[in-house]
Design a protein around this motif. Structure first.
Motif, PDB file in Angstrom:
ATOM      1  N   VAL A 283       0.842  -1.201   0.000  1.00 37.00           N
ATOM      2  CA  VAL A 283       0.000   0.000   0.000  1.00 37.00           C
ATOM      3  C   VAL A 283       0.878   1.252   0.000  1.00 37.00           C
ATOM      4  O   VAL A 283       0.642   2.194  -0.759  1.00 37.00           O
ATOM      5  N   LEU A 284       1.922   1.255   0.824  1.00 40.53           N
ATOM      6  CA  LEU A 284       2.812   2.424   0.873  1.00 40.53           C
ATOM      7  C   LEU A 284       3.560   2.609  -0.441  1.00 40.53           C
ATOM      8  O   LEU A 284       3.837   3.738  -0.859  1.00 40.53           O
ATOM      9  N   LEU A 285       3.896   1.501  -1.098  1.00 39.34           N
ATOM     10  CA  LEU A 285       4.585   1.586  -2.388  1.00 39.34           C
ATOM     11  C   LEU A 285       3.624   1.908  -3.529  1.00 39.34           C
ATOM     12  O   LEU A 285       4.051   2.113  -4.665  1.00 39.34           O
TER      13      LEU A 285
ATOM     14  N   PHE B 144      12.863   3.674  -4.710  1.00 37.67           N
ATOM     15  CA  PHE B 144      13.006   4.489  -3.504  1.00 37.67           C
ATOM     16  C   PHE B 144      14.433   4.396  -2.968  1.00 37.67           C
ATOM     17  O   PHE B 144      15.167   3.457  -3.290  1.00 37.67           O
ATOM     18  N   PRO B 145      14.836   5.363  -2.140  1.00 37.26           N
ATOM     19  CA  PRO B 145      16.199   5.329  -1.584  1.00 37.26           C
ATOM     20  C   PRO B 145      16.388   4.134  -0.641  1.00 37.26           C
ATOM     21  O   PRO B 145      15.428   3.494  -0.206  1.00 37.26           O
TER      22      PRO B 145
ATOM     23  N   TRP C  25      17.431   3.806   2.483  1.00 36.48           N
ATOM     24  CA  TRP C  25      16.909   3.812   3.857  1.00 36.48           C
ATOM     25  C   TRP C  25      15.405   3.527   3.864  1.00 36.48           C
ATOM     26  O   TRP C  25      14.882   2.925   4.800  1.00 36.48           O
ATOM     27  N   THR C  26      14.707   3.943   2.802  1.00 33.17           N
ATOM     28  CA  THR C  26      13.295   3.564   2.709  1.00 33.17           C
ATOM     29  C   THR C  26      13.170   2.048   2.533  1.00 33.17           C
ATOM     30  O   THR C  26      12.275   1.413   3.115  1.00 33.17           O
TER      31      THR C  26
ATOM     32  N   ILE D 190      13.476   0.363   5.852  1.00 28.54           N
ATOM     33  CA  ILE D 190      12.214   0.477   6.596  1.00 28.54           C
ATOM     34  C   ILE D 190      11.183  -0.504   6.049  1.00 28.54           C
ATOM     35  O   ILE D 190      10.499  -1.199   6.812  1.00 28.54           O
ATOM     36  N   MET D 191      11.091  -0.593   4.730  1.00 26.34           N
ATOM     37  CA  MET D 191      10.086  -1.463   4.122  1.00 26.34           C
ATOM     38  C   MET D 191      10.419  -2.934   4.377  1.00 26.34           C
ATOM     39  O   MET D 191       9.508  -3.752   4.560  1.00 26.34           O
TER      40      MET D 191
END
Lengths: 205, 205, 205
Positions: free
Chosen positions: C53-55, C116-117, C119-120, C123-124
């Protein structure tokens, strides 16, 4: 014309009943008016919102103020008829069940239209019908009621399966949806009338 | 140039204050350092994340490490100044209120830019400002505080309405946003100073 | 060919272990069979669903029934082997850890692929591995376990950092992923074996 109106009437009384169930539980927890409204709205639109987010669509209430207004009416209703709510319990149960049935059908149809497989549609129908109640219980910090009481979400699953069978037999969208809704409605009524529970898992040793 | 910097300063101290409120509540529940950081981050970015997901956009923090670094600074702050935090309460309340105001404005503007109606923008502004605190309370397994204490989310709603009135009167984005933020800020300050509560619903009979 | 099969085997036993952890905790709370299944599914697919969902992607399980079937097998397993589950604890811990490692790698890779970078991506990866367990604990109305017990989510973070270092050193996707998974796996095993905790924040004064 009549058909659209009937769906809208069901949508209205379903949303009202869902919102009222949230507002009553929130006020039992001494939430303030704003909190009660938020819990009411969440109960009414939470399931459909999760469905739309998972389907990658814009949540249905974001371009239609109908649902927020319904929830405001629900709040007013609880304030005004506070002392009569318990006596109205049978009516609200009926309206809640109509909402459960309609929301399930909506969820199933929207998911099929989006091109997902049928079992995903059944899940989405169940999420649309029963998801708001789970969010409500998370907000008021209780274990979700639907996981412990009479058959609730399972009625949505059975309705979804009925839709699938109808579609497989060549029925078009409208009769499939009506049969799906009737199955959800009857299952839920029977579950409460005869106190039908699913078994719980026995403890480990 | 100065203006951008001021918004960034507000963004920094607001994020810091939100994260610290999450970290303090998490550590009161004996969460470990990682858990405290997660609750802090969630408080700081949770509202905006829900807004972005509902708007169908990529969450703001996924391409900007600023907010995660802020939350790390917040964690360090709580560890280092542990014994002084209670004495800093007024400062953190001020910073938290600045954050509430800025986040509300951000939420309102982003939603209008995305083409949704004004009442959706008001909801999204409120969600951006107050949603992180609700997620925080769900994580630490408490009933959401903002639904029972002094006026909090309602300040966001009033700010959103102020924005709407300004825009209707022909004001451009910047002054509308500033007035919106000031309304949120003042409402919240007044609510705490005079202990303004919304009424709770009386129990049923 | 063998490689794909190994990943699939890991995916199967990881999903099974995650679902079983949810089902066991749900049945300890006297949820019914349906509720237990829902909590099991949520534990198994919740982290990956939040990631998708976030992606901005369609959740992985919506077009692949594998994960729901796995969760049904998990439910059957708990019903049939109820009395033996405690004796199987070491096996389930091992499978859970394999799942944690694999899901972290999946999350990291999917996020990098989405552009995405790094660090993302870390987190993912952590969200994919540990997010389902947090949702599970929210559903059963408990404070999230992973925020208070042995190092869990931090193992995912360290695995993600290992992936980043490997990629920086010029390693391709497959060896980077394998090293990432091994780091998560070993960190978690060591954490439980030596009861490694993160410190908790001391109370304020």
């Amino acid at each position: 014309m009549f058909e659209i109106t009937l769906v809208q009437v069901f949508d209205f009384i379903g949303t009202l009943a869902f919102a009222i169930s949230g507002i009553r539980l929130a006020s039992a927890k001494h939430f303030d008016l704003f909190g009660a409204y938020v819990v009411g709205v969440t109960t009414a639109i939470g399931g459909g919102t999760m469905r739309d987010v998972l389907l990658g669509q814009s949540p249905f209430w974001m371009s239609n103020s109908f649902y927020l207004i319904c929830s405001a009416i629900a709040l007013a209703w609880v304030i005004i008829f506070r002392k009569l709510l318990v006596r109205q319990n049978n009516t609200w149960f009926l309206f809640d069940t109509i909402g459960l049935a309609l929301f399930t059908v909506t969820g199933v149809e929207k998911t099929i239209t989006a091109g997902f497989p049928f079992w995903t549609a059944i899940i989405m129908g169940t999420l649309t019908g029963a998801g708001g109640g789970v969010l409500r219980d998370v907000f008021i910090n209780e274990e979700p009621l639907i996981f412990r009481k009479e058959i609730y979400a399972l009625a949505c699953v059975l309705g979804g399966i009925a839709y699938f069978i109808c579609a497989r037999c060549g029925l078009s969208t409208v009769p499939s949806g009506i049969i799906c809704g009737i199955v959800v409605f009857l299952m839920r009524i029977l579950a409460v009338k005869y106190r039908l529970h699913l078994p719980t898992l026995k403890g480990e040793e």
